[in-house]
Design an enzyme around this catalytic site. Structure first.
Site, short mmCIF file in Angstrom:
data_model
loop_
_atom_site.label_atom_id
_atom_site.label_comp_id
_atom_site.label_asym_id
_atom_site.label_seq_id
_atom_site.Cartn_x
_atom_site.Cartn_y
_atom_site.Cartn_z
N SER A 1 -10.06 -0.61 7.17
CA SER A 1 -9.47 -0.47 5.84
C SER A 1 -8.76 -1.69 5.28
O SER A 1 -8.40 -1.69 4.10
CB SER A 1 -8.49 0.69 5.82
OG SER A 1 -9.21 1.87 5.63
N SER B 1 -9.84 1.71 3.00
CA SER B 1 -8.95 2.47 2.15
C SER B 1 -7.91 1.61 1.41
O SER B 1 -7.35 2.07 0.42
CB SER B 1 -8.22 3.52 2.98
OG SER B 1 -7.34 2.93 3.92
N LYS C 1 0.85 -1.20 0.00
CA LYS C 1 0.00 0.00 0.00
C LYS C 1 0.88 1.24 0.00
O LYS C 1 1.90 1.29 0.71
CB LYS C 1 -0.89 -0.04 1.25
CG LYS C 1 -1.93 1.07 1.34
CD LYS C 1 -2.82 0.89 2.58
CE LYS C 1 -3.91 1.94 2.70
NZ LYS C 1 -4.77 1.75 3.89
N1 GLN Z 1 -13.36 4.01 6.30
C1 GLN Z 1 -12.79 4.45 7.54
C2 GLN Z 1 -12.40 5.90 7.43
O1 GLN Z 1 -12.68 6.46 6.44
C3 GLN Z 1 -11.63 3.60 7.91
C4 GLN Z 1 -10.42 3.92 7.14
C5 GLN Z 1 -9.25 3.14 7.59
O2 GLN Z 1 -9.38 2.12 8.26
N2 GLN Z 1 -8.07 3.65 7.26
O3 GLN Z 1 -11.81 6.45 8.30
#
Ligand code: GLN
Length: 486
Positions: free
Chosen positions: A171, A147, A72
């Site tokens: 995410s 994400s 990532k």
């Molecule tokens: N979807 C969640 C957010 O927008 C989690 C994102 C994540 O785990 N980095 O914060």
């Protein structure tokens, strides 16, 4: 050794092919770099060539040597562009490599490339990437989740055997669920965060996205450990080994029924119920539990995570990293750079977080959200005095269409309803594919994730249970694998 066999092989199977001499590590890397170059999913923001893939890699790293990995784009990689999918990091090439990536390189894994993501890991669909969304290999009109959507898409779509992601509120688990693969968020502190671009430091955790549970275990063992560069890292005592359980006898699985109600798709609920029946078939016991404060988790998370983000993101000022948009006076240079460099969701979170932390409101928002977090930790402690695991669907829906939720941030935030309570509690959880279901609006069937959470540092038991279930479910990911490259 056919290309089809290599494409379908897990990380562990690829390692076995290399060590038996069926194929060389060089041939494996060449095959995967070829796949990466055919990426049709916008899964990669940067693609390695042979030399870059092998930079710093120990060619004698042990059992997993030669199995390449996608990373990532939130992990700093020395000399290699690292953007966190933000314009504000344009041109940034870190002078050092994140501990997780160093560990995988030391274990002999070449880096295939850096994967797409929501900007600074803020999002659930990949649509917040400054470089356009990654696509779901099962249906390229749909999101891969976020994400870590790029990491999930490339593993599911046959553009990498396995990948690293990060999980702050879901995410890793949510995109794994949307793409029909396995995603593990380990216990907070089990893996170093050093060199992982910070979003919300008390929640961020690195973890694997893989084709199966065995791979998740093997990769976790490479990643976990105490790191003197991250004082919150403690590792997992005794490490982690490949799981082998085939039964769930004597294990109790708690279902927080009150949480699994409104807003959940019929097909998702059906696969969840099927999986509970499988657990019982394997000898496990299903128990109804309460998590009385989990319903407030989203509200607390969307105060705490933005509060931490607003602090962490203050470092992007046009002086130290990447973009600089104006050279007038100092103040306007800060302002213009941050205005140009950050996308709308990141700006929204900085404003939310700055407000929640401002004097006069600090206790009403940040302080209260922290108290809710403590209650959620206590809820899980109480639950784990009665059960071994807590299970939920990973997400209330299957992968949604591109653009379907972008107009309303709140509906997007609700896709984390089952993953966020676990993040606030700091405990480990895994998402495994539980079958396919039609979306509520109709259309072809898509993967559904099943989430299993365990007490802190109980990763081995979690992986054993997930493995037994995975073996019983026999999910077929081939439709996804076919969707990644032309
Ligand atoms: N979807 C969640 C957010 O927008 C989690 C994102 C994540 O785990 N980095 O914060």
């Amino acid at each position: 050794m056919s290309d089809i066999e290599l494409l379908a092989a897990s990380g562990a199977e690829t390692a076995a092919m290399i060590s038996s001499g069926e194929i060389s590590a060089e041939e494996v890397l060449e095959f995967w770099l070829g796949r990466v170059s055919g990426d049709q999913l916008n899964g990669y923001l940067w693609k390695a060539d042979n030399e870059a893939a092998l930079a710093g890699v120990n060619v004698d790293g042990g059992a997993l040597t030669g199995v390449p990995l996608a990373i990532k784009d939130i992990f700093c990689t020395e000399g290699v562009p690292t953007t966190a999918a933000s314009k504000i990091l344009a041109g940034y090439r870190p002078p050092f490599t994140a501990t997780s990536v160093r560990n995988t390189a030391a274990a002999g894994m070449p880096m295939l490339g850096k994967t797409n993501m929501d900007e600074f890991a803020m999002g659930s669909s990949n649509e917040n990437s400054a470089f356009g969304p990654s696509l779901n290999p099962w249906d390229t009109g749909r999101v891969p989740g976020g994400s870590s959507g790029g990491s999930a898409a490339v593993v599911a779509g046959g553009l990498a055997p396995w990948a690293l992601g990060t999980d702050t509120g879901g995410s890793i688990r949510q995109p794994a669920g949307f793409c029909g693969i396995v995603g593990l968020k380990p216990t907070y502190g089990s893996i170093s965060r050093y060199g992982m671009i910070a979003f919300a430091s008390s929640l961020d955790q690195c973890g694997p996205l893989t084709r199966n549970v065995t791979d998740a275990a093997l990769l976790l063992d490479v990643l976990q450990g105490r790191d003197p560069c991250d004082s919150t890292s403690v590792g997992i005592e005794g490490g982690v080994s490949a799981p082998s359980a085939d039964r769930l006898d004597g294990l109790r699985f708690g279902v927080p029924r009150a949480l699994i109600g409104e807003g959940i798709e019929a097909g998702v609920l059906a696969r969840f119920e099927d999986t509970l029946i499988r657990i019982a078939d394997l000898g496990g016991e299903i128990v109804d539990i309460e998590l009385p404060h989990a319903g407030h988790a989203i509200s607390a998370y969307y105060v705490l995570a933005p509060a931490e983000a607003s602090t962490n993101l203050s470092r992007y000022d046009g002086v130290r990293y990447g973009l600089r948009s104006s050279d007038e006076d100092l103040l306007s240079m800060y302002e213009v750079t941050r205005d140009d460099g950050f996308g709308p969701e990141v700006k929204r979170r900085i404003m939310l977080g700055t407000y929640a932390l401002s004097s006069g409101y600090y206790d009403a928002y940040y302080g209260r959200a922290q108290r809710v977090r403590t209650r959620i930790v206590e809820d899980f402690n109480t639950a784990f005095s009665e059960v071994d695991f807590v299970v939920t669907p990973t997400s209330p829906t299957v992968a949604f269409k591109l653009g379907e939720k972008t107009a309303d941030p709140w509906t997007m935030y609700l896709s984390d309803v089952f993953t966020v309570p676990i993040s606030l509690a700091g405990i480990p959880a895994i998402s495994i594919p539980a079958g396919l279901a039609e979306p509520d609006g109709g259309g072809p069937e898509l993967p559904v994730g099943f989430q299993i959470a365990a007490p802190a540092f109980a990763e081995q038991g979690l992986l054993e249970a997930a493995y037994a279930l995975e073996t019983a479910i026999r999910f077929d990911g081939s439709a996804g694998l076919a969707g990644g490259a032309a």
